[in-house]
Write an enzyme that holds these catalytic residues in place. Structure first.
Site, PDB file in Angstrom:
ATOM      1  CD  GLU A 183      -2.005  76.254  -6.413  1.00 39.25           C
ATOM      2  OE1 GLU A 183      -2.626  75.229  -6.781  1.00 39.25           O
ATOM      3  OE2 GLU A 183      -1.357  76.981  -7.206  1.00 39.25           O
ATOM      4  CD  GLU A 224       0.933  81.448 -11.037  1.00 37.15           C
ATOM      5  OE1 GLU A 224       1.255  80.325 -11.453  1.00 37.15           O
ATOM      6  OE2 GLU A 224      -0.243  81.776 -10.806  1.00 37.15           O
TER       7      GLU A 224
END
Length: 325
Positions: free
Chosen positions: A167, A172
């Site tokens: 990933e 974020e």
């Protein structure tokens, strides 16, 4: 943001370093492509709605884990939102994609939001790419318990379930920490033998996630770099992947022979994801100070490949493998 026909613009798509991080408004006309890169795919969000040829939706509040034969609520993170494909949660207006987390009850959840991805729900690809420059220009919501993210997952789980196949988190943020973003890799073996590594970026000069910024990664064989507004702030050259498992649970590798060949898992096509989550283990629950709706605005998404192709993978960088004591 009005730029006319997308095809007429492809040779003029922008450089992160040259685009101003204008506060609260979309970008002006784009500058030429970054030096050494050529555009392969993008979305300027100039249409009347979300383009179904480019984006599909995750819906609900979790997923079914077939290995464990169980439903995983909260997307494995104890998240509180129910994802929908409703215009209230995801829409295009004035050349900008808007993803909104709303405080409302739906199917036992206290919030709704949206999660868009460039992969169909049946698993077929809308867009995915191995290596390149992946770039988003966005402004993010703030407030305790609000979790905006721009990230990537493998088109096919070549090395096994998450995160053995990897990933890549382009960006974020924790809404309660508006001066910071994170760039992270998830890798290792499938849960619970998974691991992650990343770096935090702090905006200079009073900047925050509530302003428009360009978030990007430059992903090449054996190296991944993170950039904000065209300036690199982190690079990783160490990770590992193992498909070793027992009873549906990941196992730490016992030696080099249990590792997938370097630079696995980051040597396969990845697709794009954009979402606003609410709550979860990463940042905690909202409180009475959190303002809803909480809206992420995405001005554009652009993906490039390197002119002339890529060199052979760089050797794995320094780091500690799980079987090395």
């Amino acid at each position: 943001m009005r730029r006319g026909l997308f095809l007429a613009c492809t040779l003029a798509l922008g450089v992160a370093a040259l685009l101003p991080a204008a506060r609260g408004r979309p970008a002006p006309e784009p500058a030429p492509a970054p030096d050494g890169w050529k555009l392969t795919w993008g979305d300027e969000f100039d249409g009347k709605g979300i383009d179904p040829a480019k984006w599909d939706f995750d819906t609900g509040n979790g997923f079914f884990n077939y290995d464990a034969n169980q439903w995983i609520a909260g997307w494995g993170n104890e998240e509180l939102q129910y994802y929908t494909r409703e215009p209230e949660n995801a829409s295009v207006k004035d050349g900008v994609l808007r993803i909104r987390a709303v405080k409302e009850s739906l199917h036992g959840c206290g919030y709704t939001s949206a999660r868009l991805r460039s992969r169909k729900r049946d698993g077929s690809a809308l867009f995915s790419q191995t290596y390149g420059r992946f770039e988003f220009r966005a402004k993010l919501p703030t407030g305790r318990g609000v979790w905006p993210a721009l990230w990537m997952l493998p088109q096919d789980e070549k090395y096994g379930p998450w995160p053995a196949s990897g990933e890549i988190d382009v960006m974020e943020a924790r809404g309660q920490e508006p001066t910071k973003v994170l760039g992270t890799l998830h890798h290792g073996a499938r849960w619970p033998a998974n691991t992650h590594s990343g770096t935090e970026f702090v905006f200079p000069d009073g900047g925050t996630i509530a302003d428009f910024h360009v978030y990007a990664v430059e992903w090449e064989p054996g190296e991944i770099k993170w950039l904000v507004d065209g300036k690199p702030y982190a690079a990783q050259t160490f990770w590992w992947s193992s498909s070793r498992a027992d009873g549906g649970k990941g196992q730490k590798p016992k030696g080099e022979g249990d590792l997938n060949p370097w630079p696995a898992p980051f040597d396969q096509p990845f697709y794009l994801i954009m979402n606003v989550a609410v709550g979860g283990k990463f940042l905690g629950k909202p409180d009475k100070t959190t303002a809803f709706p909480a809206e992420m605005q995405v001005d554009y998404v652009r993906v490039y490949e390197k002119v002339g192709g890529y060199a052979k993978p760089k050797p794995r960088g320094e780091g500690k493998l799980p079987f090395v004591k």
